[in-house]
Design a protein around this motif. Structure first.
Motif, PDB file in Angstrom:
ATOM      1  N   UNK A  82       0.852  -1.184   0.000  1.00 46.49           N
ATOM      2  CA  UNK A  82       0.000   0.000   0.000  1.00 46.49           C
ATOM      3  C   UNK A  82       0.888   1.234   0.000  1.00 46.49           C
ATOM      4  N   UNK A  83       0.326   2.342  -0.473  1.00 49.38           N
ATOM      5  CA  UNK A  83       1.097   3.572  -0.529  1.00 49.38           C
ATOM      6  C   UNK A  83       1.931   3.671  -1.777  1.00 49.38           C
ATOM      7  N   UNK A  84       1.853   2.672  -2.610  1.00 45.18           N
ATOM      8  CA  UNK A  84       2.616   2.707  -3.847  1.00 45.18           C
ATOM      9  C   UNK A  84       2.017   3.747  -4.785  1.00 45.18           C
ATOM     10  N   UNK A  85       2.868   4.485  -5.461  1.00 42.13           N
ATOM     11  CA  UNK A  85       2.348   5.455  -6.413  1.00 42.13           C
ATOM     12  C   UNK A  85       1.598   4.713  -7.515  1.00 42.13           C
ATOM     13  N   UNK A  86       0.356   5.085  -7.683  1.00 41.10           N
ATOM     14  CA  UNK A  86      -0.514   4.278  -8.519  1.00 41.10           C
ATOM     15  C   UNK A  86      -0.112   4.258  -9.984  1.00 41.10           C
ATOM     16  N   UNK A  87       0.355   5.410 -10.473  1.00 38.81           N
ATOM     17  CA  UNK A  87       0.625   5.475 -11.901  1.00 38.81           C
ATOM     18  C   UNK A  87       1.825   4.615 -12.280  1.00 38.81           C
ATOM     19  N   UNK A  88       2.739   4.430 -11.319  1.00 32.88           N
ATOM     20  CA  UNK A  88       3.883   3.589 -11.621  1.00 32.88           C
ATOM     21  C   UNK A  88       3.498   2.140 -11.387  1.00 32.88           C
ATOM     22  N   UNK A  89       2.809   1.607 -12.368  1.00 32.84           N
ATOM     23  CA  UNK A  89       2.368   0.230 -12.253  1.00 32.84           C
ATOM     24  C   UNK A  89       3.564  -0.671 -12.073  1.00 32.84           C
ATOM     25  N   UNK A  90       3.387  -1.723 -11.285  1.00 33.15           N
ATOM     26  CA  UNK A  90       4.485  -2.652 -11.114  1.00 33.15           C
ATOM     27  C   UNK A  90       4.647  -3.454 -12.399  1.00 33.15           C
ATOM     28  N   UNK A  91       5.793  -4.108 -12.512  1.00 35.01           N
ATOM     29  CA  UNK A  91       6.051  -4.933 -13.692  1.00 35.01           C
ATOM     30  C   UNK A  91       4.952  -5.971 -13.849  1.00 35.01           C
ATOM     31  N   UNK A  92       4.479  -6.485 -12.709  1.00 36.35           N
ATOM     32  CA  UNK A  92       3.465  -7.540 -12.776  1.00 36.35           C
ATOM     33  C   UNK A  92       2.112  -7.010 -13.227  1.00 36.35           C
ATOM     34  N   UNK A  93       1.799  -5.736 -12.886  1.00 35.96           N
ATOM     35  CA  UNK A  93       0.562  -5.142 -13.381  1.00 35.96           C
ATOM     36  C   UNK A  93       0.615  -5.022 -14.900  1.00 35.96           C
ATOM     37  N   UNK A  94       1.765  -4.566 -15.397  1.00 39.47           N
ATOM     38  CA  UNK A  94       1.921  -4.431 -16.846  1.00 39.47           C
ATOM     39  C   UNK A  94       1.853  -5.786 -17.532  1.00 39.47           C
ATOM     40  N   UNK A  95       2.422  -6.778 -16.882  1.00 42.68           N
ATOM     41  CA  UNK A  95       2.378  -8.143 -17.398  1.00 42.68           C
ATOM     42  C   UNK A  95       0.927  -8.615 -17.517  1.00 42.68           C
ATOM     43  N   UNK A  96       0.139  -8.341 -16.477  1.00 43.74           N
ATOM     44  CA  UNK A  96      -1.273  -8.733 -16.486  1.00 43.74           C
ATOM     45  C   UNK A  96      -2.038  -7.994 -17.574  1.00 43.74           C
ATOM     46  N   UNK A  97      -1.705  -6.705 -17.759  1.00 45.40           N
ATOM     47  CA  UNK A  97      -2.399  -5.941 -18.801  1.00 45.40           C
ATOM     48  C   UNK A  97      -2.002  -6.424 -20.190  1.00 45.40           C
ATOM     49  N   UNK A  98      -0.723  -6.794 -20.339  1.00 45.05           N
ATOM     50  CA  UNK A  98      -0.291  -7.340 -21.625  1.00 45.05           C
ATOM     51  C   UNK A  98      -1.064  -8.611 -21.942  1.00 45.05           C
ATOM     52  N   UNK A  99      -1.171  -9.505 -20.951  1.00 43.37           N
ATOM     53  CA  UNK A  99      -1.903 -10.747 -21.198  1.00 43.37           C
ATOM     54  C   UNK A  99      -3.350 -10.452 -21.561  1.00 43.37           C
ATOM     55  N   UNK A 100      -3.989  -9.531 -20.817  1.00 41.21           N
ATOM     56  CA  UNK A 100      -5.407  -9.313 -21.090  1.00 41.21           C
ATOM     57  C   UNK A 100      -5.618  -8.609 -22.426  1.00 41.21           C
ATOM     58  N   UNK A 101      -4.594  -7.921 -22.922  1.00 43.70           N
ATOM     59  CA  UNK A 101      -4.720  -7.346 -24.267  1.00 43.70           C
ATOM     60  C   UNK A 101      -4.499  -8.405 -25.349  1.00 43.70           C
ATOM     61  N   UNK A 102      -3.452  -9.220 -25.162  1.00 46.20           N
ATOM     62  CA  UNK A 102      -3.088 -10.161 -26.220  1.00 46.20           C
ATOM     63  C   UNK A 102      -4.062 -11.331 -26.301  1.00 46.20           C
ATOM     64  N   UNK A 103      -4.688 -11.670 -25.161  1.00 45.02           N
ATOM     65  CA  UNK A 103      -5.599 -12.823 -25.159  1.00 45.02           C
ATOM     66  C   UNK A 103      -6.722 -12.737 -26.195  1.00 45.02           C
ATOM     67  N   UNK A 104      -7.548 -11.674 -26.183  1.00 46.00           N
ATOM     68  CA  UNK A 104      -8.615 -11.622 -27.201  1.00 46.00           C
ATOM     69  C   UNK A 104      -8.082 -11.511 -28.629  1.00 46.00           C
ATOM     70  N   UNK A 105      -6.958 -10.786 -28.794  1.00 49.47           N
ATOM     71  CA  UNK A 105      -6.380 -10.652 -30.132  1.00 49.47           C
ATOM     72  C   UNK A 105      -5.929 -12.014 -30.644  1.00 49.47           C
ATOM     73  N   UNK A 106      -5.264 -12.780 -29.759  1.00 48.56           N
ATOM     74  CA  UNK A 106      -4.772 -14.099 -30.152  1.00 48.56           C
ATOM     75  C   UNK A 106      -5.909 -15.059 -30.469  1.00 48.56           C
ATOM     76  N   UNK A 107      -6.992 -14.925 -29.712  1.00 50.13           N
ATOM     77  CA  UNK A 107      -8.137 -15.807 -29.946  1.00 50.13           C
ATOM     78  C   UNK A 107      -8.654 -15.610 -31.368  1.00 50.13           C
ATOM     79  N   UNK A 108      -8.761 -14.344 -31.756  1.00 44.12           N
ATOM     80  CA  UNK A 108      -9.231 -14.032 -33.104  1.00 44.12           C
ATOM     81  C   UNK A 108      -8.247 -14.527 -34.163  1.00 44.12           C
ATOM     82  N   UNK A 109      -6.941 -14.261 -33.926  1.00 39.35           N
ATOM     83  CA  UNK A 109      -5.925 -14.739 -34.867  1.00 39.35           C
ATOM     84  C   UNK A 109      -5.981 -16.253 -34.990  1.00 39.35           C
TER      85      UNK A 109
END
Lengths: 168, 138
Positions: A82-109
């Motif tokens: 807690x207290x982490x600056x919100x805008x500086x997403x952790x590496x793992x947050x970015x990782x999760x966002x990458x997966x959730x972006x690529x998942x639907x795109x990959x499904x279509x591909x």
């Protein structure tokens, strides 16, 4: 219980500059053409976004965003510091966002691919169960080992196989 | 061959689970070792990724913050790009697709290596400054 799962999905107004649209399209294009590699594009997108957000946040640091409160609230519960600056997403947050972006795109591909090739869908299941077991092992040991050497080996392997694909 | 497939699956799963990278490793294995056609390998890799990512995401949704608006913007534009890319993949000769894939691998390998070296150097610098500060304070 359902509420808990989606508690960390934050909705806020994002301004969407053209480069954001373009990088989404570029990630999709690479993913469609090569069946992989969207992650590499998105790594840059998300790191550029965190840079921009931390710049913007330092300008109006006094103003508390609702999203920040949300992050803190959930931080207690789910172990995000807690207290982490919100805008500086952790590496793992970015990782999760990458997966959730690529998942639907990959499904279509994937649909496009299986419509056009005679590749056996069942082949992917041969790798799937071992893959999930490996994924769990990986997630378990990830904080226990140094990844620098592994990453460099991985990079070397990809470069060498890339070269052999071009030359063959 | 089944044993090799299973071992490969575990290995790629581990690398992906550790966040090191997984994109394309299955394609490398299928084309270079199992001699699959490039587009067949890409199709299998995509399907493998979809299921593995769904499994990983079900764990991540609980713990991580996901900016849903941002993700939707990227998905909408990504879908358009992906339709174009997949269309092109079946128009281009397979040799070209394979060479493009090889190029992407080299680029991503170089990116991974340089980012790894940079983050290691930053971490070392921080450690150095921290110890330097401590020394001065003492």
């Amino acid at each position: 219980m359902k509420k808990d799962i989606f508690a960390n999905i934050t909705v806020e107004k994002v301004d969407c500059p053209a480069w954001l649209w373009l990088s989404g399209a570029a990630a999709g294009f690479v993913n469609g053409l090569l069946g992989a590699g969207a992650g590499i594009v998105l790594v840059y997108t998300f790191s550029a976004l965190s840079k921009r957000d931390s710049k913007r946040d330092s300008k109006k640091a006094s103003k508390k965003s609702p999203r920040k409160e949300n992050g803190k609230e959930n931080g207690k519960e789910s172990g995000i510091e807690s207290g982490k600056n919100d805008s500086q997403n952790s590496v793992k947050d970015n990782f999760a966002m990458t997966i959730s972006t690529v998942l639907p795109i990959s499904l279509l591909s994937a649909f496009t691919y299986f419509k056009n090739t005679d590749a056996d869908v069942r082949m992917s299941f041969v790798f799937l169960i071992p893959g999930i077991i490996g994924g769990l092992i990986g997630a378990f040991v990830t904080d226990k080992i140094s990844k620098t050497a592994l990453k460099l080996i991985f990079a070397a392997v990809t470069v060498i196989s890339g070269a052999s694909m071009i030359l063959r | 061959m089944l044993i090799a497939d299973i071992a490969a699956g575990v290995l790629f799963g581990m690398l992906a689970g550790m966040g090191i990278g997984g994109g394309g490793l299955l394609v490398i294995y299928l084309t270079l070792i199992r001699s699959y056609a490039q587009t067949d390998a890409q199709a299998i890799n995509l399907m493998f990724f979809v299921f593995a990512a769904a499994a990983a995401l079900s764990l991540h949704l609980r713990k991580r913050k996901i900016d849903f608006v941002l993700v939707s913007v990227l998905v909408v534009t990504g879908v358009v790009g992906s339709l174009a890319g997949a269309k092109l993949a079946f128009v281009l000769p397979r040799v070209i697709t394979r060479k493009l894939f090889g190029t992407m691998l080299i680029v991503s390998g170089i990116i991974t290596a340089s980012r790894t070296v940079k983050s290691k150097r930053d971490a070392d610098n921080n450690k150095y400054y921290a110890s330097d500060k401590n020394r001065r304070n003492n």
